[in-house]
Design a protein around this motif. Structure first.
Motif, PDB file in Angstrom:
ATOM      1  N   THR A 132       0.838  -1.204   0.000  1.00  0.00           N
ATOM      2  CA  THR A 132       0.000   0.000   0.000  1.00  0.00           C
ATOM      3  C   THR A 132       0.868   1.248   0.000  1.00  0.00           C
ATOM      4  O   THR A 132       0.595   2.221  -0.706  1.00  0.00           O
ATOM      5  CB  THR A 132      -0.926  -0.003   1.229  1.00  0.00           C
ATOM      6  N   TRP A 133       1.937   1.223   0.795  1.00  0.00           N
ATOM      7  CA  TRP A 133       2.833   2.375   0.845  1.00  0.00           C
ATOM      8  C   TRP A 133       3.549   2.571  -0.489  1.00  0.00           C
ATOM      9  O   TRP A 133       3.744   3.709  -0.928  1.00  0.00           O
ATOM     10  CB  TRP A 133       3.827   2.204   1.975  1.00  0.00           C
ATOM     11  N   GLN A 134       3.947   1.484  -1.135  1.00  0.00           N
ATOM     12  CA  GLN A 134       4.581   1.594  -2.444  1.00  0.00           C
ATOM     13  C   GLN A 134       3.631   2.257  -3.446  1.00  0.00           C
ATOM     14  O   GLN A 134       4.050   3.097  -4.248  1.00  0.00           O
ATOM     15  CB  GLN A 134       5.002   0.209  -2.950  1.00  0.00           C
ATOM     16  N   THR A 137       3.483   6.020  -2.637  1.00  0.00           N
ATOM     17  CA  THR A 137       4.646   6.803  -3.068  1.00  0.00           C
ATOM     18  C   THR A 137       4.661   7.001  -4.584  1.00  0.00           C
ATOM     19  O   THR A 137       5.222   7.985  -5.073  1.00  0.00           O
ATOM     20  CB  THR A 137       5.948   6.120  -2.629  1.00  0.00           C
ATOM     21  N   LEU A 167       7.733   2.890   9.950  1.00  0.00           N
ATOM     22  CA  LEU A 167       6.381   3.425   9.968  1.00  0.00           C
ATOM     23  C   LEU A 167       6.359   4.876  10.444  1.00  0.00           C
ATOM     24  O   LEU A 167       5.533   5.672   9.990  1.00  0.00           O
ATOM     25  CB  LEU A 167       5.491   2.561  10.872  1.00  0.00           C
ATOM     26  N   MET A 170       6.936   6.911   7.490  1.00  0.00           N
ATOM     27  CA  MET A 170       5.733   6.919   6.653  1.00  0.00           C
ATOM     28  C   MET A 170       4.746   7.969   7.152  1.00  0.00           C
ATOM     29  O   MET A 170       4.116   8.666   6.360  1.00  0.00           O
ATOM     30  CB  MET A 170       5.101   5.527   6.652  1.00  0.00           C
ATOM     31  N   ALA A 174       3.342  10.725   4.645  1.00  0.00           N
ATOM     32  CA  ALA A 174       2.033  10.357   4.105  1.00  0.00           C
ATOM     33  C   ALA A 174       1.195  11.578   3.746  1.00  0.00           C
ATOM     34  O   ALA A 174       0.399  11.543   2.793  1.00  0.00           O
ATOM     35  CB  ALA A 174       1.288   9.480   5.110  1.00  0.00           C
ATOM     36  N   MET A 181      -3.456   7.979   7.840  1.00  0.00           N
ATOM     37  CA  MET A 181      -3.169   6.689   8.455  1.00  0.00           C
ATOM     38  C   MET A 181      -3.821   6.618   9.823  1.00  0.00           C
ATOM     39  O   MET A 181      -3.634   7.504  10.657  1.00  0.00           O
ATOM     40  CB  MET A 181      -1.656   6.467   8.569  1.00  0.00           C
TER      41      MET A 181
END
Length: 305
Positions: A132-134, A137, A167, A170, A174, A181
């Motif tokens: 999800t983070w990939q 970004t 994290l 992140m 974010a 988040m």
């Protein structure tokens, strides 16, 4: 949690297999069979990864076994469970996280710890968070004004911290990707110190419901001297203590009363489930990979996520 050299091997392998799902299930063979590893490395164009595998090949058998032992222990949890093996290495993903973030949608991931085991459930959840983070970004390629607000909700977040990217970092980035988040957990002691400090720094507007006396002592530093730890641990039902940032400046803390949730709409849950079944199409069967597997289910477990 993977650390040190084991974590480096996992990161290198992830980069190597990012565009080739079939090799993900070949990790044990990649690490233990020199001939297979050589054929795989011949396909790598990245000089950094080539250097890593050259270092790995130069190790003695004993040193190599010591380096990969933590990683292999985790991988066995995947390979021994058909559901996880099919979900992680069963073919191209049927869930496009980029599409969900950019065009709209909801992806629910159910991770049954009682069925998968705690360690495997943690790794699977960490993979989902990382993917999800990939995808988030990659929104850097989208103009800022065109990025739609999206949310990542992680229940029992302390179980899913096996990430290559911290994290707490992140949380700091974010906002720029328009990704909110929500990290749910039971008490502050479950979080690493770095993550706890990252939340304290990046979540500038703070709202506290009733907290335990132990947590209230830590949280009171944000509300003192107007509200003490005793006040935070004795808030009534639907009562909150808040410390908000207004106009770039922290306002004095105050208490407030929240509204009760509206009653559930009769039949709405059933309608949502019906719509989800209509919108979820089963994947096309792969006749090549299905050959010789008579009697096995071809359902994609990721559709149940």
């Amino acid at each position: 949690m993977l650390r040190g050299r084991g974590h480096a091997i996992a990161s290198a392998f992830a980069a190597y297999s990012e565009h080739n799902y079939y090799r993900r299930v070949r990790l044990p063979k990649l690490l233990t069979v020199p001939a297979f590893r050589q054929r795989a490395c011949d396909q790598i164009d990245d000089d950094v990864l080539r250097g890593f595998w050259s270092w790995y090949d130069d190790l003695s058998e004993a040193s190599r076994a010591q380096v990969i032992a933590p990683l292999m222990n985790k991988v066995r949890g995947f390979l021994l469970r058909p559901f996880v093996r099919a979900a992680i290495a069963g073919g191209p993903s049927t869930v496009d996280m980029d599409e969900i973030l950019n065009t709209g949608g909801i992806c629910l991931v159910r991770i049954a710890r009682d069925a998968l085991g705690m360690e495997t459930a943690r790794l699977v959840g960490s993979i989902v968070v990382a993917r999800t983070w990939q995808a988030a970004t990659r929104r850097a390629r989208v103009p800022q004004r065109q990025r739609r607000d999206r949310g990542l909700y992680i229940d029992e977040c302390h179980n899913f911290l096996n990430l290559a990217y911290p994290l707490e970092d992140m949380l700091a980035e974010a906002r720029g990707y328009r990704l909110s988040m929500a990290l749910a957990h039971q008490y502050l002691g479950q979080l690493p110190k770095e993550l706890e400090e990252g939340i304290s720094t990046n979540a500038r507007s703070k709202i506290f419901f009733n907290a335990s006396p132990e947590d209230a002592k830590k949280l009171a530093r944000h509300t003192m001297p107007r509200l003490s730890d005793h006040d935070l641990s004795n808030l009534g039902v639907y009562h909150v203590a808040a410390r908000l940032v207004l106009g770039g400046e922290e306002a004095p803390p105050f208490t407030a009363v929240t509204e009760k949730l509206s009653p559930a709409i009769p039949g709405r849950a059933k309608a949502i489930r019906k719509a989800a079944r209509v919108n979820t199409r089963p994947p096309v069967a792969d006749t090549d990979s299905a050959s010789g597997r008579a009697g096995q289910s071809t359902a994609d477990p990721r559709r149940a996520a």
